[in-house]
Design an enzyme around this catalytic site. Structure first.
Site, PDB file in Angstrom:
ATOM      1  N   TYR B 222       0.844  -1.192   0.000  1.00 41.23           N
ATOM      2  CA  TYR B 222       0.000   0.000   0.000  1.00 41.23           C
ATOM      3  C   TYR B 222       0.878   1.241   0.000  1.00 41.23           C
ATOM      4  CZ  TYR B 222      -3.762  -3.067   1.639  1.00 41.23           C
ATOM      5  OH  TYR B 222      -4.677  -4.063   1.770  1.00 41.23           O
ATOM      6  N   HIS B 230      -6.121   1.878  -1.352  1.00 42.51           N
ATOM      7  CA  HIS B 230      -6.130   0.522  -1.898  1.00 42.51           C
ATOM      8  C   HIS B 230      -4.696   0.115  -2.192  1.00 42.51           C
ATOM      9  CE1 HIS B 230     -10.351  -0.254  -2.343  1.00 42.51           C
ATOM     10  NE2 HIS B 230     -10.551   0.857  -2.998  1.00 42.51           N
ATOM     11  N   LYS B 261      -4.150  -4.199  -9.799  1.00 45.52           N
ATOM     12  CA  LYS B 261      -2.893  -4.079  -9.076  1.00 45.52           C
ATOM     13  C   LYS B 261      -1.784  -4.570  -9.976  1.00 45.52           C
ATOM     14  CE  LYS B 261      -5.332  -5.349  -4.890  1.00 45.52           C
ATOM     15  NZ  LYS B 261      -5.996  -4.057  -4.718  1.00 45.52           N
TER      16      LYS B 261
END
Lengths: 149, 285
Positions: B222, B230, B261
Site C-alpha cells: 500500500y 487501496h 494491481k
C-alpha cells in the site's frame, strides 16, 4: 497459411524453408522449441500486428532468440522474448532481458500456437487508477441488502 | 514517515508459535512504526461478524523480525502457575460470589412479591370495608408466601463485564521486559530470508505491507495506511535464480490486472539491494 493446407502439393515444411526461420536457425540455438516459438511470434508481429523493422537477435546469456521491433514507424524499439509456455524462467533471466535497455514484452507460446504477451518493466509501476465517472451509490446498496433478508 | 526508535519495547506473547499483541498501547506503537498486522479477536459488543475484529493483533513473521531487529519487541515471560493453584482459588472465589449474589437476589425477589401482593390485596379492598378479617387474610397470605417462596437459580441475574480489566501486565512482568532479549531462535530458510529482505526494503521506502493470501502473492503493498488507500502492488518474493513456471507467471499477472494491481517480482540482489520487476498485462489482444 490456410491456403497451404488446402493444396495437395503444399510442402509441409514451409516453416523450415521460410527465410526468417532459416535466419534464426543460423544463430545456432540448441533449443529448437524456442526457435519455433520465436518464429511464430515473428509471424504474428510482422503479418498480423504489422510491426515495423522486426529483427531477430541471439542473447548469449539466456541462450534464446530475441526479437526486436517497432510497433509503428517512429515508435521506440521493444524487445520481445518468445518462450514455449511450459518452460520455466528465473528472475535473473528477466533482468538480463531488461538490461538490453528496451521495454520488454514476454510472449508465451502455447502448444496450439496461442500467443500471450506480457509487459515487464524495471522498478515499481503504479497501476492505472480505476476509470470514472464514479457514481455514489448512497443508500441503494443497503436497501438491496435489506431486501434480500 | 516517522522512524523514531521506540523508547520502550512492545510485549509479544506467543501462542504456540503465533506472535500476538494484546495491549492497546502496544498496538498503537506498532502501527506508528508502519506495521499493520491482523486483528484476530471478536468484539464483545458485536460478536457475530468478522468485518470489525478486536484484539489480539497477530504479527507477520517479517513484522516480528523487524521489531526484533529494531529492539522494539520482547517476549513476555511465561507466567508460572504452580499446579493451577491460583486458578482453583479464582474459581472458588467466583462460586462464592455467585452464592452471595443469589442469596441477596432471593431476598429482594421475596420483598418484591410481598409488595405486589400487598398492592393487589389493598386495591381490591377499597370497596369492601373488612378491617380485621381482611387484615388476617392478608397476613396469612404473606406468611404462606414466606414459607413457600423459592427463588429459582435460572432467574439469577449475572453481571458479565464487557471491559476486561485483566489485560494489563502483572507488575513483575512489566519490570522484566528487556528489549535486548531475542524473541526466539530463527530457522533460516532461503525463501524466508528473501521475504524478509523485501519486507524491510519496501517498509524502508514508506510502503505499508500486509499478507496477500487472497491474491496469491506474498505481500500486498500500500502507498500509505491501508485504512486510507487501496493496494497498488502484489509482491511475489523469489530468489534471482529460482525458476518459475511461465504459466504461473501468466496466472498471477492476469489476476493482478483483474484487480487493478501491478504484480511485483521482488528478489534480493547483490549488495543488499532488492531488484523489482513490474508485470503488467500487455493489452495486446
Amino acid at each position: 497459411m490456410s491456403q497451404a493446407s488446402n493444396r495437395d502439393d503444399a510442402s509441409p515444411n514451409w516453416i523450415l524453408q521460410h527465410p526468417a526461420y532459416q535466419q534464426m536457425k543460423s544463430l545456432e540455438i540448441e533449443d529448437s522449441a524456442q526457435v519455433h516459438a520465436a518464429f511464430l511470434v515473428y509471424m504474428d508481429l510482422t503479418e498480423v500486428r504489422r510491426w515495423k523493422a522486426v529483427s531477430c537477435a541471439k542473447s548469449p546469456e539466456l541462450q534464446v532468440i530475441l526479437l526486436e521491433g517497432r510497433e509503428k514507424e517512429g515508435a521506440p524499439v521493444q524487445t520481445v522474448l518468445p518462450l514455449p509456455a511450459h518452460r520455466s524462467l528465473s528472475h535473473q533471466s528477466i533482468r538480463q532481458a531488461l538490461d538490453r535497455g528496451f521495454p520488454v514484452l514476454l510472449c508465451a507460446v502455447a502448444s496450439d500456437s496461442t500467443l500471450v504477451y506480457q509487459r515487464m518493466t524495471d522498478g515499481l509501476v503504479t497501476p492505472d487508477p480505476p476509470a470514472g465517472p464514479f457514481q455514489d451509490l448512497g443508500r441503494r446498496q443497503h436497501r438491496k441488502r435489506r431486501q434480500k433478508h | 514517515m516517522d522512524e523514531r526508535p521506540s523508547s520502550s519495547a512492545v510485549a509479544v506473547s506467543l501462542c504456540d508459535s503465533a506472535p500476538l499483541l494484546w495491549r492497546v498501547d502496544d498496538l498503537q506503537a506498532v502501527r506508528s512504526q508502519g506495521l499493520v498486522g491482523a486483528l484476530l479477536g471478536s468484539l464483545p459488543r458485536i460478536p457475530r461478524q468478522n468485518l470489525r475484529l478486536g484484539r489480539p493483533l497477530l504479527l507477520l513473521p517479517e513484522e516480528e523480525e523487524l521489531l526484533t531487529e529494531r529492539r522494539a519487541a520482547a517476549a513476555l515471560p511465561v507466567y508460572q502457575d504452580g499446579e493451577g493453584a491460583e486458578l482453583r482459588l479464582q474459581v472458588k472465589q467466583h462460586l462464592e460470589d455467585q452464592k452471595r449474589s443469589y442469596e441477596e437476589q432471593s431476598v429482594l425477589a421475596l420483598e418484591d412479591r410481598k409488595a405486589a401482593l400487598l398492592r393487589a390485596m389493598t386495591s381490591s379492598h377499597t370497596v369492601v370495608v373488612l378491617s380485621e378479617s381482611g387484615d388476617e387474610a392478608l397476613q396469612s397470605r404473606l406468611e404462606a408466601l414466606d414459607r413457600s417462596f423459592t427463588f429459582p437459580s435460572s432467574a439469577l441475574a449475572v453481571q458479565v463485564s464487557t471491559a476486561r480489566a485483566g489485560l494489563s501486565y502483572r507488575p513483575e512482568a512489566r519490570a522484566t521486559l528487556h528489549a535486548s532479549r531475542p524473541l526466539r531462535g530463527q530457522e533460516e530458510s532461503s525463501c524466508h530470508a528473501a521475504r524478509y529482505q523485501v519486507f524491510r526494503d519496501l517498509r524502508g521506502r514508506g510502503f505499508y505491507l500486509t499478507s496477500a493470501g487472497k491474491f496469491g502473492g506474498h505481500f500486498l503493498v500500500y502507498p500509505g495506511d491501508p485504512l486510507r488507500f487501496h493496494a497498488h502492488f502484489i509482491a511475489v518474493c523469489l530468489s534471482l535464480e529460482e525458476p518459475v513456471c511461465l504459466l504461473d507467471l501468466l496466472a498471477v499477472a492476469r489476476l493482478g490486472s483483474n484487480v487493478k494491481k501491478t504484480v511485483l517480482l521482488c528478489s534480493p540482489g547483490p549488495e543488499g539491494r532488492v531488484q523489482y520487476t513490474s508485470l503488467q498485462w500487455s493489452g495486446m489482444v
